[in-house]
Design an enzyme around this catalytic site. Structure first.
Site, PDB file in Angstrom:
ATOM      1  N   ASP A 199     -55.799  -8.642  52.391  1.00  0.00           N
ATOM      2  CA  ASP A 199     -56.752  -7.800  51.655  1.00  0.00           C
ATOM      3  C   ASP A 199     -56.005  -6.618  51.017  1.00  0.00           C
ATOM      4  OD1 ASP A 199     -58.745  -6.019  50.915  1.00  0.00           O
ATOM      5  OD2 ASP A 199     -59.897  -6.284  52.758  1.00  0.00           O
ATOM      6  N   ILE A 200     -56.134  -6.474  49.723  1.00  0.00           N
ATOM      7  CA  ILE A 200     -55.383  -5.434  49.000  1.00  0.00           C
ATOM      8  C   ILE A 200     -55.860  -4.020  49.366  1.00  0.00           C
ATOM      9  CG2 ILE A 200     -56.816  -5.231  46.905  1.00  0.00           C
ATOM     10  CD1 ILE A 200     -54.094  -5.507  45.310  1.00  0.00           C
ATOM     11  N   ASN A 246     -64.000  -6.175  35.418  1.00  0.00           N
ATOM     12  CA  ASN A 246     -64.603  -6.784  34.225  1.00  0.00           C
ATOM     13  C   ASN A 246     -64.811  -5.690  33.185  1.00  0.00           C
ATOM     14  OD1 ASN A 246     -67.267  -5.569  34.679  1.00  0.00           O
ATOM     15  ND2 ASN A 246     -67.322  -6.948  36.449  1.00  0.00           N
ATOM     16  N   GLY A 251     -65.790 -10.238  44.655  1.00  0.00           N
ATOM     17  CA  GLY A 251     -64.364 -10.474  44.878  1.00  0.00           C
ATOM     18  C   GLY A 251     -63.589  -9.201  45.171  1.00  0.00           C
ATOM     19  N   VAL A 252     -62.403  -9.127  44.605  1.00  0.00           N
ATOM     20  CA  VAL A 252     -61.524  -7.996  44.897  1.00  0.00           C
ATOM     21  C   VAL A 252     -62.095  -6.688  44.328  1.00  0.00           C
ATOM     22  CG1 VAL A 252     -59.996  -8.333  42.899  1.00  0.00           C
ATOM     23  CG2 VAL A 252     -59.097  -7.303  44.979  1.00  0.00           C
ATOM     24  N   ASP A 253     -62.790  -6.786  43.208  1.00  0.00           N
ATOM     25  CA  ASP A 253     -63.434  -5.631  42.580  1.00  0.00           C
ATOM     26  C   ASP A 253     -64.427  -4.989  43.560  1.00  0.00           C
ATOM     27  OD1 ASP A 253     -64.248  -3.865  40.657  1.00  0.00           O
ATOM     28  OD2 ASP A 253     -65.074  -5.350  39.289  1.00  0.00           O
ATOM     29  N   SER A 258     -57.964 -12.834  37.714  1.00  0.00           N
ATOM     30  CA  SER A 258     -58.664 -13.943  37.012  1.00  0.00           C
ATOM     31  C   SER A 258     -58.772 -15.247  37.800  1.00  0.00           C
ATOM     32  CB  SER A 258     -58.024 -14.265  35.640  1.00  0.00           C
ATOM     33  OG  SER A 258     -58.417 -13.330  34.666  1.00  0.00           O
ATOM     34  N   THR A 259     -58.211 -15.294  39.008  1.00  0.00           N
ATOM     35  CA  THR A 259     -58.173 -16.591  39.708  1.00  0.00           C
ATOM     36  C   THR A 259     -59.359 -16.826  40.649  1.00  0.00           C
ATOM     37  OG1 THR A 259     -56.871 -15.758  41.580  1.00  0.00           O
ATOM     38  CG2 THR A 259     -55.648 -16.601  39.669  1.00  0.00           C
TER      39      THR A 259
HETATM   40  P1  ADP Z   1     -61.625 -12.447  38.751  1.00  0.00           P
HETATM   41  O1  ADP Z   1     -63.038 -12.154  38.295  1.00  0.00           O
HETATM   42  O2  ADP Z   1     -60.583 -11.720  37.939  1.00  0.00           O
HETATM   43  O3  ADP Z   1     -61.368 -13.903  38.910  1.00  0.00           O
HETATM   44  P2  ADP Z   1     -61.983 -12.169  41.641  1.00  0.00           P
HETATM   45  O4  ADP Z   1     -62.077 -10.928  42.440  1.00  0.00           O
HETATM   46  O5  ADP Z   1     -63.188 -13.063  41.603  1.00  0.00           O
HETATM   47  O6  ADP Z   1     -61.531 -11.712  40.183  1.00  0.00           O
HETATM   48  O7  ADP Z   1     -60.756 -13.033  42.144  1.00  0.00           O
HETATM   49  C1  ADP Z   1     -59.419 -12.718  41.915  1.00  0.00           C
HETATM   50  C2  ADP Z   1     -58.622 -13.040  43.162  1.00  0.00           C
HETATM   51  O8  ADP Z   1     -58.791 -11.985  44.083  1.00  0.00           O
HETATM   52  C3  ADP Z   1     -59.065 -14.305  43.891  1.00  0.00           C
HETATM   53  O9  ADP Z   1     -58.003 -15.256  43.875  1.00  0.00           O
HETATM   54  C4  ADP Z   1     -59.344 -13.876  45.319  1.00  0.00           C
HETATM   55  O10 ADP Z   1     -58.705 -14.734  46.250  1.00  0.00           O
HETATM   56  C5  ADP Z   1     -58.709 -12.509  45.378  1.00  0.00           C
HETATM   57  N1  ADP Z   1     -59.361 -11.553  46.287  1.00  0.00           N
HETATM   58  C6  ADP Z   1     -60.645 -11.471  46.695  1.00  0.00           C
HETATM   59  N2  ADP Z   1     -60.822 -10.435  47.533  1.00  0.00           N
HETATM   60  C7  ADP Z   1     -59.606  -9.836  47.663  1.00  0.00           C
HETATM   61  C8  ADP Z   1     -59.100  -8.722  48.398  1.00  0.00           C
HETATM   62  N3  ADP Z   1     -59.896  -7.975  49.169  1.00  0.00           N
HETATM   63  N4  ADP Z   1     -57.780  -8.408  48.303  1.00  0.00           N
HETATM   64  C9  ADP Z   1     -56.955  -9.127  47.518  1.00  0.00           C
HETATM   65  N5  ADP Z   1     -57.361 -10.186  46.787  1.00  0.00           N
HETATM   66  C10 ADP Z   1     -58.661 -10.546  46.860  1.00  0.00           C
END
Ligand code: ADP
Length: 186
Positions: free
Chosen positions: A17-18, A33, A41-43, A130-131
Site C-alpha cells: 500500500d503506497i 482522474n 483504488g489508490v486515489d 491506469s492499471t
Molecule cells: P486507475 O484509475 O489509474 O486505473 P486505480 O487506483 O484503479 O487507478 O488502479 C491503479 C493501480 O493502483 C492498480 O493496479 C491497483 O493495484 C493499485 N492500487 C490500489 N490501491 C493501492 C494502494 N493503496 N497502494 C498502491 N497501489 C494501489
C-alpha cells in the site's frame, strides 16, 4: 553490448500500500482522474489516509485551471501522509491502444518526474497508474513506467530516487521484470 549506467540505488520496487510506505518520501504520486475529486483504488486510499487538506487544495486547482487533462499532473500538500507532497497524475483510460494511450501514460510519468525535479525532491513513489479501473494492460504499463523513469533519471539529478509501489502481484512481477532487465545490462 552497450554499457548502461547502474541505477540500482536510484530506482527500486516496494510491494503493498503506497499510503503505508516504510519511510518518508518527498512525494507520493496519485493515479487521479481529471476532476481531482478522489475516487476508488489508490486515489481513494490516498485521500482517506491523507485527510481533507488534499481535496481542499485539489478543489482550488480545479476552480482556477479547470479539469486536469489526461497525461498531466499537479502537486498538492500531502495532509497526514508520510510525504511532503502528493503529485496527482491523470492516466489514460485504456481504449484498445489506438487512442494515444501509450503517449498519454508516458506523459503522466514524465510530467510527475518534471514536477519532482522542479521541487528538487529526493524520493518519490509511483503506483501502477491506469492499471486498475482504467484497465491499461499491466505488462505494457510497467514497460512504460520503468523505461520512462530510467530515461529521465539518466538525464536528471532530481528526483534522486524513484520507488515503484506495486499493490498486486501482476504489477509487481511485470515491473520487476522490466527493471531487472535493465539492471542486468548495467
Ligand atoms: P486507475 O484509475 O489509474 O486505473 P486505480 O487506483 O484503479 O487507478 O488502479 C491503479 C493501480 O493502483 C492498480 O493496479 C491497483 O493495484 C493499485 N492500487 C490500489 N490501491 C493501492 C494502494 N493503496 N497502494 C498502491 N497501489 C494501489
Amino acid at each position: 553490448m552497450e554499457q548502461k549506467e547502474d541505477l540500482s540505488d536510484r530506482i527500486w520496487i516496494e510491494k503493498g500500500d503506497i499510503t503505508q510506505l516504510r519511510f518518508k518520501v518527498g512525494a507520493i504520486v496519485n493515479a487521479a482522474n481529471s476532476s481531482l475529486m478522489g475516487g476508488g483504488g489508490v486515489d481513494g486510499a490516498i485521500h482517506r489516509a491523507g485527510g481533507p487538506d488534499i481535496i481542499r487544495e485539489c478543489s482550488m486547482i480545479i476552480e482556477e485551471d479547470g479539469p486536469c487533462p489526461t497525461g498531466q499532473a499537479v502537486i498538492t500538500a500531502a495532509g497526514n501522509l508520510q510525504a511532503r507532497f502528493v503529485i496527482h497524475a491523470v492516466g489514460p483510460v485504456w481504449q484498445g491502444g489506438k487512442n494515444n494511450e501509450a503517449q498519454d501514460l508516458t506523459n503522466c510519468y514524465r510530467n510527475s518526474l518534471l514536477i519532482s525535479r522542479k521541487y528538487m525532491l529526493r524520493r518519490i513513489a509511483f503506483p501502477n497508474i491506469s492499471t486498475g479501473a482504467y484497465k491499461y494492460p499491466k505488462d505494457e504499463a510497467a514497460a512504460i513506467a520503468v523505461h520512462t523513469t530510467i530515461d529521465f533519471l539518466l538525464e536528471n539529478e532530481y528526483p534522486l530516487a524513484v520507488i515503484f509501489c506495486c499493490f498486486d502481484d501482476e504489477n509487481y512481477n511485470w515491473t520487476k521484470y522490466y527493471l531487472d532487465n535493465y539492471l542486468k545490462q548495467a
